[in-house]
Design a protein around this motif. Structure first.
Motif, PDB file in Angstrom:
ATOM      1  N   LEU A  70     -32.171  31.348 -13.034  1.00 24.64           N
ATOM      2  CA  LEU A  70     -32.584  30.680 -13.534  1.00 24.64           C
ATOM      3  C   LEU A  70     -34.155  30.126 -12.683  1.00 24.64           C
ATOM      4  O   LEU A  70     -35.779  30.535 -13.509  1.00 24.64           O
ATOM      5  N   ALA A  71     -33.869  29.812 -11.809  1.00 27.57           N
ATOM      6  CA  ALA A  71     -35.426  28.837 -10.765  1.00 27.57           C
ATOM      7  C   ALA A  71     -36.254  30.156  -9.846  1.00 27.57           C
ATOM      8  O   ALA A  71     -37.325  30.754 -11.010  1.00 27.57           O
ATOM      9  N   LEU A  72     -35.013  32.089  -9.822  1.00 27.39           N
ATOM     10  CA  LEU A  72     -36.311  32.034  -9.647  1.00 27.39           C
ATOM     11  C   LEU A  72     -36.853  33.076 -10.259  1.00 27.39           C
ATOM     12  O   LEU A  72     -38.220  33.624 -10.647  1.00 27.39           O
ATOM     13  N   LEU A  73     -36.032  33.137 -11.411  1.00 25.52           N
ATOM     14  CA  LEU A  73     -36.804  34.069 -12.679  1.00 25.52           C
ATOM     15  C   LEU A  73     -38.170  32.822 -13.346  1.00 25.52           C
ATOM     16  O   LEU A  73     -39.223  33.595 -13.519  1.00 25.52           O
ATOM     17  N   LEU A  74     -38.278  31.677 -13.429  1.00 26.34           N
ATOM     18  CA  LEU A  74     -39.057  31.268 -13.670  1.00 26.34           C
ATOM     19  C   LEU A  74     -40.102  31.617 -12.815  1.00 26.34           C
ATOM     20  O   LEU A  74     -40.991  30.868 -12.914  1.00 26.34           O
ATOM     21  N   GLY A  75     -39.880  31.220 -10.938  1.00 23.09           N
ATOM     22  CA  GLY A  75     -40.625  31.169 -10.410  1.00 23.09           C
ATOM     23  C   GLY A  75     -41.251  32.516 -10.337  1.00 23.09           C
ATOM     24  O   GLY A  75     -43.310  32.457  -9.815  1.00 23.09           O
ATOM     25  N   VAL A  76     -40.806  33.419 -10.425  1.00 23.19           N
ATOM     26  CA  VAL A  76     -41.411  35.059  -9.843  1.00 23.19           C
ATOM     27  C   VAL A  76     -42.799  35.097 -11.367  1.00 23.19           C
ATOM     28  O   VAL A  76     -43.903  35.561 -11.332  1.00 23.19           O
ATOM     29  N   SER A  77     -41.857  35.342 -12.570  1.00 25.84           N
ATOM     30  CA  SER A  77     -42.989  35.110 -14.079  1.00 25.84           C
ATOM     31  C   SER A  77     -44.183  34.082 -13.501  1.00 25.84           C
ATOM     32  O   SER A  77     -45.383  34.679 -13.763  1.00 25.84           O
ATOM     33  N   GLY A  78     -43.503  33.003 -13.039  1.00 28.10           N
ATOM     34  CA  GLY A  78     -45.084  32.242 -13.277  1.00 28.10           C
ATOM     35  C   GLY A  78     -46.073  32.680 -11.851  1.00 28.10           C
ATOM     36  O   GLY A  78     -47.135  32.234 -12.058  1.00 28.10           O
ATOM     37  N   ALA A  79     -45.252  33.171 -10.679  1.00 29.62           N
ATOM     38  CA  ALA A  79     -46.672  33.615 -10.045  1.00 29.62           C
ATOM     39  C   ALA A  79     -47.681  34.459 -10.240  1.00 29.62           C
ATOM     40  O   ALA A  79     -48.289  34.732  -9.682  1.00 29.62           O
ATOM     41  N   ALA A  80     -46.141  34.992 -10.725  1.00 30.70           N
ATOM     42  CA  ALA A  80     -47.057  36.603 -11.565  1.00 30.70           C
ATOM     43  C   ALA A  80     -48.600  35.710 -12.306  1.00 30.70           C
ATOM     44  O   ALA A  80     -49.647  36.395 -11.529  1.00 30.70           O
ATOM     45  N   THR A  81     -48.275  35.241 -13.104  1.00 28.95           N
ATOM     46  CA  THR A  81     -49.674  34.612 -13.919  1.00 28.95           C
ATOM     47  C   THR A  81     -50.521  33.916 -13.206  1.00 28.95           C
ATOM     48  O   THR A  81     -51.912  33.295 -13.675  1.00 28.95           O
ATOM     49  N   SER A  82     -50.120  33.185 -12.176  1.00 28.33           N
ATOM     50  CA  SER A  82     -51.116  32.260 -11.293  1.00 28.33           C
ATOM     51  C   SER A  82     -52.082  32.919 -10.633  1.00 28.33           C
ATOM     52  O   SER A  82     -52.853  32.277 -10.629  1.00 28.33           O
ATOM     53  N   PHE A  83     -51.835  33.703 -10.828  1.00 29.34           N
ATOM     54  CA  PHE A  83     -53.013  35.007 -10.375  1.00 29.34           C
ATOM     55  C   PHE A  83     -54.148  34.648 -11.644  1.00 29.34           C
ATOM     56  O   PHE A  83     -55.703  34.987 -11.471  1.00 29.34           O
ATOM     57  N   ALA A  84     -53.719  34.723 -13.107  1.00 27.33           N
ATOM     58  CA  ALA A  84     -54.869  34.742 -14.058  1.00 27.33           C
ATOM     59  C   ALA A  84     -55.138  33.419 -13.815  1.00 27.33           C
ATOM     60  O   ALA A  84     -56.586  33.059 -14.658  1.00 27.33           O
TER      61      ALA A  84
END
Length: 251
Positions: A70-84
């Motif tokens: 769950l941590a990796l799912l939340l983290g990877v999806s969040g890292a992508a949108t952090s650029f936006a």
């Protein structure tokens, strides 16, 4: 100034260790209003400070206090949108961002004052179901965007989301939140490569104090009831939100 940096670092790290959240929503106002850094620079420094101090809080929880899938799912999806989020940050006025910051803090504080009623604390989560996968992706994307926009690791949003939406017990939610914070902070920093504006001396001292306090906070957290931690954190968030909002409106 060094004394202030150390005091702010200890406070930020203690919150990270105690409740797996709160470091960024204290670090950014402390850097802006307490130490006089511009918001754009404070955001970048907060990402370094909170990311590193969160690692210290993960270590003692690695075996049984983190839901790693769950941590990796939340983290990877969040890292992508952090650029936006970081791109939007460069387009908006600092005072507008701080008002948004204050409003988000109020919502988070009020929500955490309400009973969360988490499931029984039975250890790490049993696995990712299809509904949880969708909820996890949406939660990760939202938190990641705020990480890039405001320099927050997202723990103060992640903890309620993990408890209420994803039904993770508190003991696992804290460690899982810290892992996501580290990933989000790393993603947010990558977005600033090429135009970083960090004061490395202040950042290093702040980070050292926060890391030490995070380790100590983790130990203290094991002896305190969950409701004491969450309610105390919520009250602190609301007080800080009032101060940040007042400062932004006066400016």
């Amino acid at each position: 100034m060094s004394v202030l940096v150390i005091l702010f670092g200890l406070l930020v790290g203690a919150l990270q260790g105690l409740v797996g959240a709160g470091g960024s929503i204290l670090a950014v106002p402390a850097l802006v209003y307490g130490l006089g850094f511009p918001l754009s620079q404070a955001v970048q420094m907060a990402l370094v400070i909170v990311g590193i101090s969160s690692v210290a809080g993960i270590v003692p929880r690695m075996r049984s206090g983190v839901d790693w899938p769950l941590a990796l799912l939340l983290g990877v999806s969040g890292a992508a949108t952090s650029f936006a989020g970081s791109a939007v940050n460069r387009l908006l006025d600092d005072q507008v961002l701080m008002l948004v910051f204050a409003m988000i803090m109020v919502l988070a504080g009020v929500r955490m004052l309400r009973p969360l009623a988490p499931p029984p604390d039975t250890g790490p989560h049993g696995g990712l179901t299809a509904p949880m996968l969708v909820k996890g992706l949406l939660t990760g994307c939202a938190v990641g965007f705020l990480t890039g926009l405001l320099g927050v690791g997202g723990g103060f949003l992640l903890i309620p989301a993990l408890l209420l939406v994803l039904r993770v017990p508190m003991s696992v939610a804290i460690g899982t939140s810290l892992v996501v914070i580290v990933i989000n902070c790393a993603g947010g920093l990558l977005a600033y490569l090429g135009h970083a504006e960090l004061d490395w001396g202040v950042t290093a001292l702040f980070t050292l104090a926060a890391t030490i306090a995070s380790v100590l906070g983790t130990r203290v957290a094991r002896s305190l009831p969950d409701d004491v931690l969450t309610r105390g954190f919520a009250v602190l968030v609301l007080v800080l939100a009032a101060g940040v909002g007042a400062q932004a409106m006066l400016a």
